[in-house]
Design a protein around this motif. Structure first.
Motif, PDB file in Angstrom:
ATOM      1  N   SER A  82       0.809  -1.228   0.000  1.00 61.06           N
ATOM      2  CA  SER A  82       0.000   0.000   0.000  1.00 61.06           C
ATOM      3  C   SER A  82       0.838   1.272   0.000  1.00 61.06           C
ATOM      4  N   ARG A  83       1.989   1.255  -0.641  1.00 65.90           N
ATOM      5  CA  ARG A  83       2.896   2.410  -0.609  1.00 65.90           C
ATOM      6  C   ARG A  83       2.321   3.604  -1.367  1.00 65.90           C
ATOM      7  N   GLU A  84       2.329   4.759  -0.706  1.00 65.77           N
ATOM      8  CA  GLU A  84       1.828   5.976  -1.337  1.00 65.77           C
ATOM      9  C   GLU A  84       2.842   6.550  -2.321  1.00 65.77           C
ATOM     10  N   HIS A  85       4.064   6.027  -2.289  1.00 67.51           N
ATOM     11  CA  HIS A  85       5.085   6.478  -3.237  1.00 67.51           C
ATOM     12  C   HIS A  85       4.681   6.166  -4.682  1.00 67.51           C
ATOM     13  N   ALA A  86       3.804   5.195  -4.885  1.00 61.62           N
ATOM     14  CA  ALA A  86       3.395   4.829  -6.248  1.00 61.62           C
ATOM     15  C   ALA A  86       2.689   5.987  -6.947  1.00 61.62           C
ATOM     16  N   PRO A  87       1.622   6.556  -6.369  1.00 59.80           N
ATOM     17  CA  PRO A  87       1.040   7.737  -7.024  1.00 59.80           C
ATOM     18  C   PRO A  87       1.982   8.931  -7.038  1.00 59.80           C
ATOM     19  N   TRP A  88       2.861   9.056  -6.035  1.00 63.32           N
ATOM     20  CA  TRP A  88       3.838  10.148  -6.039  1.00 63.32           C
ATOM     21  C   TRP A  88       4.723  10.050  -7.280  1.00 63.32           C
ATOM     22  N   ALA A  89       5.182   8.832  -7.596  1.00 68.52           N
ATOM     23  CA  ALA A  89       6.069   8.632  -8.741  1.00 68.52           C
ATOM     24  C   ALA A  89       5.348   8.925 -10.050  1.00 68.52           C
ATOM     25  N   LEU A  90       4.111   8.476 -10.170  1.00 71.98           N
ATOM     26  CA  LEU A  90       3.326   8.751 -11.368  1.00 71.98           C
ATOM     27  C   LEU A  90       3.155  10.258 -11.557  1.00 71.98           C
ATOM     28  N   LEU A  91       2.794  10.924 -10.467  1.00 69.46           N
ATOM     29  CA  LEU A  91       2.548  12.366 -10.526  1.00 69.46           C
ATOM     30  C   LEU A  91       3.821  13.131 -10.853  1.00 69.46           C
ATOM     31  N   ASP A  92       4.938  12.741 -10.266  1.00 68.68           N
ATOM     32  CA  ASP A  92       6.198  13.436 -10.522  1.00 68.68           C
ATOM     33  C   ASP A  92       6.672  13.230 -11.961  1.00 68.68           C
ATOM     34  N   PHE A  93       6.327  12.096 -12.548  1.00 69.67           N
ATOM     35  CA  PHE A  93       6.643  11.844 -13.956  1.00 69.67           C
ATOM     36  C   PHE A  93       5.790  12.722 -14.868  1.00 69.67           C
ATOM     37  N   GLY A  94       4.596  13.084 -14.381  1.00 77.01           N
ATOM     38  CA  GLY A  94       3.689  13.917 -15.172  1.00 77.01           C
ATOM     39  C   GLY A  94       2.348  13.288 -15.455  1.00 77.01           C
ATOM     40  N   ILE A  95       2.153  12.052 -14.991  1.00 76.97           N
ATOM     41  CA  ILE A  95       0.887  11.347 -15.228  1.00 76.97           C
ATOM     42  C   ILE A  95      -0.137  11.764 -14.177  1.00 76.97           C
ATOM     43  N   THR A  96      -1.249  12.330 -14.623  1.00 77.43           N
ATOM     44  CA  THR A  96      -2.294  12.778 -13.698  1.00 77.43           C
ATOM     45  C   THR A  96      -3.617  12.056 -13.913  1.00 77.43           C
ATOM     46  N   CYS A  97      -3.639  11.109 -14.834  1.00 80.11           N
ATOM     47  CA  CYS A  97      -4.837  10.304 -15.058  1.00 80.11           C
ATOM     48  C   CYS A  97      -4.425   8.885 -15.429  1.00 80.11           C
ATOM     49  N   VAL A  98      -5.040   7.909 -14.783  1.00 81.35           N
ATOM     50  CA  VAL A  98      -4.811   6.501 -15.108  1.00 81.35           C
ATOM     51  C   VAL A  98      -6.152   5.902 -15.518  1.00 81.35           C
ATOM     52  N   ILE A  99      -6.143   5.112 -16.581  1.00 83.29           N
ATOM     53  CA  ILE A  99      -7.351   4.449 -17.059  1.00 83.29           C
ATOM     54  C   ILE A  99      -7.114   2.945 -17.038  1.00 83.29           C
ATOM     55  N   SER A 100      -7.970   2.221 -16.335  1.00 76.65           N
ATOM     56  CA  SER A 100      -7.845   0.770 -16.237  1.00 76.65           C
ATOM     57  C   SER A 100      -9.231   0.178 -16.016  1.00 76.65           C
ATOM     58  N   SER A 101      -9.336  -1.146 -16.144  1.00 74.83           N
ATOM     59  CA  SER A 101     -10.621  -1.793 -15.902  1.00 74.83           C
ATOM     60  C   SER A 101     -10.830  -2.091 -14.420  1.00 74.83           C
ATOM     61  N   SER A 102      -9.732  -2.086 -13.631  1.00 74.58           N
ATOM     62  CA  SER A 102      -9.854  -2.290 -12.182  1.00 74.58           C
ATOM     63  C   SER A 102      -8.560  -1.885 -11.483  1.00 74.58           C
ATOM     64  N   TYR A 103      -8.686  -1.559 -10.190  1.00 73.95           N
ATOM     65  CA  TYR A 103      -7.549  -1.102  -9.379  1.00 73.95           C
ATOM     66  C   TYR A 103      -7.557  -1.808  -8.030  1.00 73.95           C
TER      67      TYR A 103
END
Length: 203
Positions: A82-103
């Protein structure tokens, strides 16, 4: 937290199921408590070889996908720890939207707390949008209207009203607490007056 309203970008497509948080940001990069600087290590083991050189065949190392703000991924995205660093890394790369069929539930919740919009769509819609990544064509996200615009087509998506409000207004957990500052202060004052010994314990 940055407000999220609308977004237009060429999406990047990772057709991999069960991408876990260790794949998103490996454990050796979890020592920091800062939300910045993690983007360069996003998907580290897929982006770099053993010598630290970029793997040219990996899509996030290629133009224009290395500038993508929208990630389209396989099902069960963000599973594992459950590491919060995962969304931090996505956001720092520039990704602000993820599209998937499930999370994974915790990752899904952490996205909203960090200004990332996670959209859930059926698999057939995922495949339809992935063609825009392959053709290097832009798609647009409109959070207020809850729709994705691509070509002459639109796809509707559903978002919890409270989570939507938080993204639109840029409200994270701290902001939500500060919005109730007066009520918290009043509660503490009332508690202090009714039980002063709690606040004046000299032992």
């Amino acid at each position: 937290m940055q407000k999220f309203n609308s977004l237009t970008s060429i999406p990047v497509y990772l057709p991999i199921v069960n991408i876990d948080t260790d794949m998103i940001i490996p454990k050796q990069f979890l020592k920091t408590i800062k939300r910045t600087g993690l983007g360069k290590n996003l998907f580290f083991e897929m982006r770099y070889d053993d010598n630290g050189n970029e793997i040219k065949d990996f899509i996030l190392n290629q133009e224009p996908h290395n500038q993508s703000k929208i990630l389209i991924a396989g099902k069960n995205f963000g599973c594992g720890s459950s590491r919060e660093h995962a969304p931090w890394a996505l956001l720092d790369f520039g990704i602000t939207c993820v599209i998937s069929s499930s999370y994974a539930d915790i990752f899904y919740s952490n996205c909203f707390k960090n200004g990332i919009l996670p959209i859930i769509l059926p698999e057939e819609k995922i495949k339809e949008l992935s063609e825009y990544s392959k053709r290097k064509e832009e798609i647009s996200i409109d959070l207020k209207k809850e729709k994705i615009i691509f070509g002459n087509n639109e796809i509707k998506f559903d978002i919890d009203p409270f989570k939507k409000k938080c993204l639109l207004e840029g409200l994270d957990d701290i902001s939500l607490s500060l919005a109730k500052k007066e009520k918290i202060t009043t509660f503490e004052e009332n508690l202090k007056n009714s039980k002063p010994w709690i606040f004046n314990d000299k032992n």
